[in-house]
Design an enzyme around this catalytic site. Structure first.
Site, PDB file in Angstrom:
ATOM      1  N   HIS A   1       0.685  -1.155  -0.024  1.00 27.29           N
ATOM      2  CA  HIS A   1      -0.012  -0.008   0.025  1.00 27.29           C
ATOM      3  C   HIS A   1       0.856   1.154  -0.018  1.00 27.29           C
ATOM      4  CE1 HIS A   1       0.824   0.502   4.262  1.00 27.29           C
ATOM      5  NE2 HIS A   1       0.745  -0.429   4.552  1.00 27.29           N
ATOM      6  N   ASP A   2       0.559   2.089  -0.838  1.00 28.54           N
ATOM      7  CA  ASP A   2       1.031   3.556  -0.882  1.00 28.54           C
ATOM      8  C   ASP A   2       2.335   3.558  -1.572  1.00 28.54           C
ATOM      9  OD1 ASP A   2      -1.035   5.070   0.831  1.00 28.54           O
ATOM     10  OD2 ASP A   2      -0.545   3.558   2.026  1.00 28.54           O
TER      11      ASP A   2
ATOM     12  N   GLY B   1       4.804  -1.161   2.672  1.00 26.51           N
ATOM     13  CA  GLY B   1       4.172  -0.115   2.182  1.00 26.51           C
ATOM     14  C   GLY B   1       4.910   1.269   2.181  1.00 26.51           C
TER      15      GLY B   1
END
Length: 272
Positions: free
Chosen positions: A121-122, A139
């Site tokens: 994520h991200d 992440g």
């Protein structure tokens, strides 16, 4: 539509360009947008607020846009964006953003995400990034243009990788890697510059010599790092690629800067 296999499951609301193709048993969620020429392989899963630009390929059993592996995530409307012509190979995973970042996981144009790689994520990948098989990105990892990450490498959350860097296979990367750098190992350390990559991409002798001098000054000399950095800025800082390294070092970092695998005395540094 003739380009969608009859066994594919397409949620109401998905926006699919006329020239996109979707293979057998693929699943496409209601908030997915597929631009012209996108190809979705058999059994692939696309979910969440996910936008695939023109010519993206998602191969069989890959998944894109599923929730992040973040216990703080409670279903917020975060998203995934994948740039033109990027290829996501079999069993790879690209998770959507989280509320602790900018809310988006972004892959640039012409990237290649090989089999079983994971983009957490991200993460933000610029253009022409290659992740070899089984690469794992925690992440919030940021990777610059034209970076190659070798197979089986794990990159810690929030690490930054400068453009044109190369990461050796089976490495554990816990620190930021300078632009044009080469590193490997568990835990990874800088081993020099990505000279082969620089030559292949047309960097001239003057640029490469300046980068070599800057690398020696920053990572192989004596004295404090701050003093060495000031000296490099004074001597080579006007050269564009060296200025890029210095700017990268000066940017905020949550993980700190990766250093060379060993320090040497001045005579050895001069001969390097």
């Amino acid at each position: 539509m003739g380009n969608i296999h009859p066994t594919a499951i397409i949620a109401e609301g998905a926006r699919i360009a006329a020239s996109a193709t979707i293979g057998p048993y693929a699943t496409v969620g209601a908030q997915v947008v597929l631009d012209e020429g996108v190809q979705i392989g058999a059994h692939a899963v696309l979910d969440g607020i996910t936008h695939l630009a023109e010519g993206v390929q998602i191969l069989p059993f890959a998944s894109v846009g599923l929730p992040p592996q973040d216990l703080k995530y409670k279903g917020e409307p975060t998203r995934v964006e994948i740039g033109p012509r990027t290829v996501v190979r079999e069993h790879a995973t690209v998770h959507r953003g989280s509320i602790t970042g900018e809310g988006v996981t972004r892959l640039g144009a012409d990237c290649l995400i090989m089999c079983v790689a994971h983009v957490g994520h991200d993460c933000v990948l610029a253009d022409r990034v290659i992740l070899a098989n089984n690469v794992m990105l925690g992440g919030h990892v940021h990777i610059g243009d034209t970076v190659f990450v070798g197979g089986g490498t794990a990159i810690h959350q929030s690490v930054r990788i400068g453009r044109h860097a190369v990461i050796g296979g089976m490495s554990g990367v816990e620190r930021d890697v300078i632009p044009f750098g080469s590193c490997m190992g568990n835990r990874a350390r800088l081993i020099g510059l990505n000279l082969i990559g620089l030559k292949r991409r047309g960097f001239g002798r003057e640029a490469i010599n300046a980068l070599r001098a800057a690398y020696r000054g920053l990572f192989l000399g004596r004295g404090t790092f701050e003093a060495r950095m000031a000296l490099v800025a004074q001597d080579q800082g006007a050269q564009a690629q060296v200025a890029e390294i210095l700017s990268f070092i000066g940017e905020p970092s949550r993980r700190g800067l990766m250093r060379a695998g060993r320090q040497v005395d001045e005579s050895e540094a001069e001969a390097a």
